[in-house]
Design an enzyme around this catalytic site. Sequence first.
Site, PDB file in Angstrom:
ATOM      1  N   ASP A 216      -7.919   2.208   6.912  1.00 14.50           N
ATOM      2  CA  ASP A 216      -7.715   2.252   5.466  1.00 14.50           C
ATOM      3  C   ASP A 216      -7.031   0.992   4.961  1.00 14.50           C
ATOM      4  O   ASP A 216      -7.409   0.427   3.940  1.00 14.50           O
ATOM      5  CB  ASP A 216      -6.837   3.456   5.095  1.00 14.50           C
TER       6      ASP A 216
ATOM      7  N   GLU B 233       0.837  -1.194   0.000  1.00 14.85           N
ATOM      8  CA  GLU B 233       0.000   0.000   0.000  1.00 14.85           C
ATOM      9  C   GLU B 233       0.875   1.249   0.000  1.00 14.85           C
ATOM     10  O   GLU B 233       1.696   1.452   0.888  1.00 14.85           O
ATOM     11  CB  GLU B 233      -0.886  -0.010   1.256  1.00 14.85           C
TER      12      GLU B 233
ATOM     13  N   ASP C 149      -4.230   0.034   9.918  1.00 16.33           N
ATOM     14  CA  ASP C 149      -5.313   0.948  10.306  1.00 16.33           C
ATOM     15  C   ASP C 149      -6.564   0.662   9.464  1.00 16.33           C
ATOM     16  O   ASP C 149      -6.594  -0.277   8.667  1.00 16.33           O
ATOM     17  CB  ASP C 149      -4.869   2.416  10.155  1.00 16.33           C
TER      18      ASP C 149
ATOM     19  N   ASP D 169      -1.207  -0.999   5.802  1.00 17.77           N
ATOM     20  CA  ASP D 169      -1.100  -0.444   7.153  1.00 17.77           C
ATOM     21  C   ASP D 169      -2.083  -1.123   8.091  1.00 17.77           C
ATOM     22  O   ASP D 169      -3.126  -1.615   7.679  1.00 17.77           O
ATOM     23  CB  ASP D 169      -1.389   1.060   7.129  1.00 17.77           C
TER      24      ASP D 169
END
Length: 654
Positions: free
Chosen positions: A516, A439, A514, A512
């Site tokens: 997203d 990403e 998180d 990541d």
Amino acid sequence: MSKTYSASMLKVLEGLDAVRMRPGMYIGSTGARGLHHLLWEIVDNAVDEVANGYARSISVELHKDGSASVEDDGRGMPVDVHPELGITGVEMIFTRLHAGGKFDHQNYAYSGGLHGVGASVVNALSKWVVVDSCIGGGHYRMRFESNYDEKEKKITSGRAVTPLQRISATRRHGTRVTFLPDDTVFEETKFNAETVRRHLREVAYLNKGLSITFIDEREKDPEKQKMVFCFEGGLADFVSYINRDKTPLYPNVLMLEGMQDDVRISVAIQHTDDYSESILSYVNNIPTAEGGTHEMGFKAGFTRALNDYARKTGALKEKDNNLMGEDYREGITAVLTTFVRNPQFEGQTKGKLGNTEVRPAVESFTYAKVTEYLENLKNAEVASAIVEKALRACKVREAARKAKEVARAKNQIDAAPLVGKLSSCTGRKAEENEMFIVEGDSAGGSAKQGRDRRFQAILPIRGKPLNVEKKRIDQVLANEEFRSIITALGTGIGEDFDLKSLKYHKVIILSDADQDGAHIRAILLTFFYRYMRPLITEGHVYIGMPPLYRVAKGDKIVYAYDDKELAQVTKSIGRGYTIQRYKGLGEMDPSQLWETTMNPENRQLMRVTLENVAEAERLVTLLMGDKVEPRRDYITTYADFNKVDTFLEREGKE
Ligand code: 0RA
């Protein structure tokens, strides 16, 4: 009862020791999956007793000491002595590999077959097993144990430690099996309540009217201690459940049930406004994630019935071609169950039915039943909703084909720069090669510098690729991120997918930790699930796990991958440390990224599995679908996608 074991009985017991030597051969793995497989085995036996009409309800209990019980109200396991072996039915079932009448079809017309590696395997891999059988006016009990044998200097598995004892008189009948999985065999011995609930729910859907009570004695929340699964609608309820967050095209669920040429068939169908198709199929209650002859027969019969109907009603004119099966299946949710004698399971994961006689049986059954349904005037609205959706799908397909032809010439020029983003590796052995889908460009840059270029390729992707659930294949192909993935992997997609051309046997998603990142991960998994399913079923897709924390004290640095590990690390490292919490991959420099996340020596990967096709389907719908409310609920419950532990099996350090 005679206790002189014949020579053949000794061999049988050695068989159990062999199971312990190579448990993977019998239950797949010794991780969480294998552990749960033990429970499914015992549940399967009870379900067989139900499926054959001898029992009505089952109860599954998880006890505080780590053991589990499965109880049914069937005939009870036989307690009489087998004339040749000189042992009781109970002992036979628990000590002989493949014991019982399952293979001669006398006791059971249909059975779980392959799944039924049997109670004996569970016994071999347990510390102890206690069997209670109520039969013929008596309550009997027998206990088996696995112990270290001082004389033989090895563990002897599953030996009877008490003869079958008559405990009391009873008028009840049924069987209760309690077992404690052996913690020297399994890496993980704690049953996951959510996994068990999900499995029992599925079993209850597949067996209409069967009542399964789940009791978790370990659970503190009283609301969750007991749950009953019982669905009077069976498969129809299952389809409604799968579609509960989607928008159905019509309110009814079509139910087709019957018998054809010795095959018992049930199908439930409902279309939604989605573009994708979800067909779940089972043989003898065993999920067939890879499909097979029963699914082929269903599709063929369904298409033929609808084409004939469309012609009869004039929706298709004489000059028109027939519509394709995929047109009629756009947005379909269907569950197909078949009961087959001697099922042959094929494919890498044994998830594909091979019996050739099943295809024509299911096809003519489906053709007749669907035709009958469509021609019933009561169902005219449903019929025209299906045909109209298919006509639209066909138009779009034709338009897309034309557009693709035009684009093809152009594409040949465009295709080259698409792989340009890929930093390929130098090694030429696909089995050893890995492709990281990373990403963001900055993390992609670090990964490129940090990697071992001999076998690791890097494909950075920017932003979020589009959500495939709501898109047609031509739109998916138009997306740059997906096109680079497809080109890089070399397999093609959909019907053209060819696993043999796969250029990287490990495809590792690095995003990541998180919200997203979780979203991107889900989108990529959806894409693989929809268009490259064998990549998942054959175990090529992984999730990379970057550490969440870096703990430093002086020049000593330790990484922690979750909060539990952080607690352990800080406890063992003593006072005076500093903790850095990584917010994204971008915060690591190339050498850190290599050390913690990419180096096979240290890294942790999770292999993506299709543990439960129904749940994967649901997850995908939930995270991608258009109904906002359930999605919000779900994201707050599973804010960390990694916690969806039955979908992703954590492999630990490689
Ligand atoms: C009759 C004969 C046999 C087994 C059973 C009944 C029986 C087995 C189980 C397992 C769980 N609950 C049960 N209730 C009854 C022996 C033949 C065979 O193994 O198929």
